[in-house]
Design an enzyme around this catalytic site. Sequence first.
Site, PDB file in Angstrom:
ATOM      1  N   GLU A   1       0.871  -1.261   0.030  1.00 24.91           N
ATOM      2  CA  GLU A   1       0.043  -0.130   0.037  1.00 24.91           C
ATOM      3  C   GLU A   1       1.015   1.339   0.136  1.00 24.91           C
ATOM      4  O   GLU A   1       0.447   2.332  -0.285  1.00 24.91           O
ATOM      5  CB  GLU A   1      -0.998  -0.067   1.139  1.00 24.91           C
ATOM      6  N   ASN A   2       2.122   1.064   0.234  1.00 24.03           N
ATOM      7  CA  ASN A   2       2.991   2.291  -0.057  1.00 24.03           C
ATOM      8  C   ASN A   2       3.262   2.696  -1.250  1.00 24.03           C
ATOM      9  O   ASN A   2       4.010   3.777  -1.646  1.00 24.03           O
ATOM     10  CB  ASN A   2       4.320   2.182   0.843  1.00 24.03           C
TER      11      ASN A   2
END
Lengths: 231, 218
Positions: free
Chosen positions: B49-50
């Site tokens: 998700e980064n």
Amino acid sequence: MDKVVASAAEAVADIPSGATIMAGGFGLCGIPENLIAAIRDAGPSNLTFVSNNAGVDGFGLGMLLATRQVKKMISSYVGENKEFERQFLSGELDVELTPQGTLAERIRAGGAGIPAFYTPTGYGTLVAEGKDVRYFDDQPYVMERGLTADYAIIKAWKGDRHGNLVFRKTANNFNAVMATAAKVTIAEVEELVEPGDLDPNFIHTPGIFVQRVVHGPSFEKRIERRTVRED
Amino acid sequence: MSREENRLRIVRRAARELQDGFYVNLGIGIPTMVANHVPDGIDIVLQSENGLLGIGPFPSEAEVDADLINAGKQTVTIQDGGSFFGSHDSFAMIRGGHINLAILGAMQVSATGDLANWMIPGKMVKGMGGAMDLVAGVKKIIVVMDHTSKHGDPKFLPECSLPLTGTNVVDMIITNLGVFRRADHDSPFQLIELAPGVSEEDIANSTTAKYEVALEKA
């Protein structure tokens, strides 16, 4: 057009005490390390930071916690910093925990002129307390506000004097979106290039979102969890 | 059976839920281990998700790059065909229903699929990170966890007592004792598998949530 300023110190010199500042980065990846150090040296206090994380002890935003320049953090995960924990538990530091995707979307919305939006994230949890809930197509959504800031401090790989920016690998994270949401966005870049050197097809952040560009003198790029495979 | 063996079995069982073509987000910790047990012939893309699609193996010493990390802040690599993007696009993928499956850890799961996995009152609160967005937006949520807490308390409960990450979000629970699944978010969980050497009674003794029994042949 030339948005280049000579130093990180000059770039942050007008940040007043009490300002709200967005700071890019995920963990220690892609943080504007030169600008953070310059804010420490310039010394404004009572700052509110919008940042996914709060750095570690002595590096990243942890540097500004050590000097007590931070009044409030709006973040999604803050678990890597003992000084943070101490100040939070003693009540010196105010923290607004926001789900990571809601944080990103609040910033995106703020930068795009959207004052509020409805999201499924956090419905039925502590995060939704006191917030408007509406049903769309029989599903519940929580209203969240767009976020803007006085300043954004971000880090890019390459930039030109128009403020066009390119990020490197996962060092983009919150940097690109934060550039859109502040009155004054200050970008520190590893490589300062001439206009025309960046292929316009592959610019991540168009220069209109950036007010100041600083060529960072050096980048430590500290790694939080160096993990390697056995070959 | 040792804790390590139990974990490995949970991870292998979770890996069997991967389907060819899936985009998958794995939580930090035990869920991350699922990446090492992708069945042969199954081609998946892991999302971090980064801002990364196509997570590769951990790097060699020479490949370590401070600008290339996963959501657990570990150094990683990217696979051919992968891509980088910002957090706003990452969570558009997640919240917009574009990720097929997320595998997450849990402190508690309720009989109606509520999940608690981010906060224990009275302890230092670190934050929810992206967990609330994942459970709100990803099409299928699998929880992998020990069946009981380290104090022996059931973790699959009528209601969660801990602060929630999401309501009515869990589709499947894989523990060291067995596997529960439900057809949709209006249906009750069914016990579908027992771990080797575990009886229905063992499960009942460690579970306070109501569930149906519909054991499938192994």
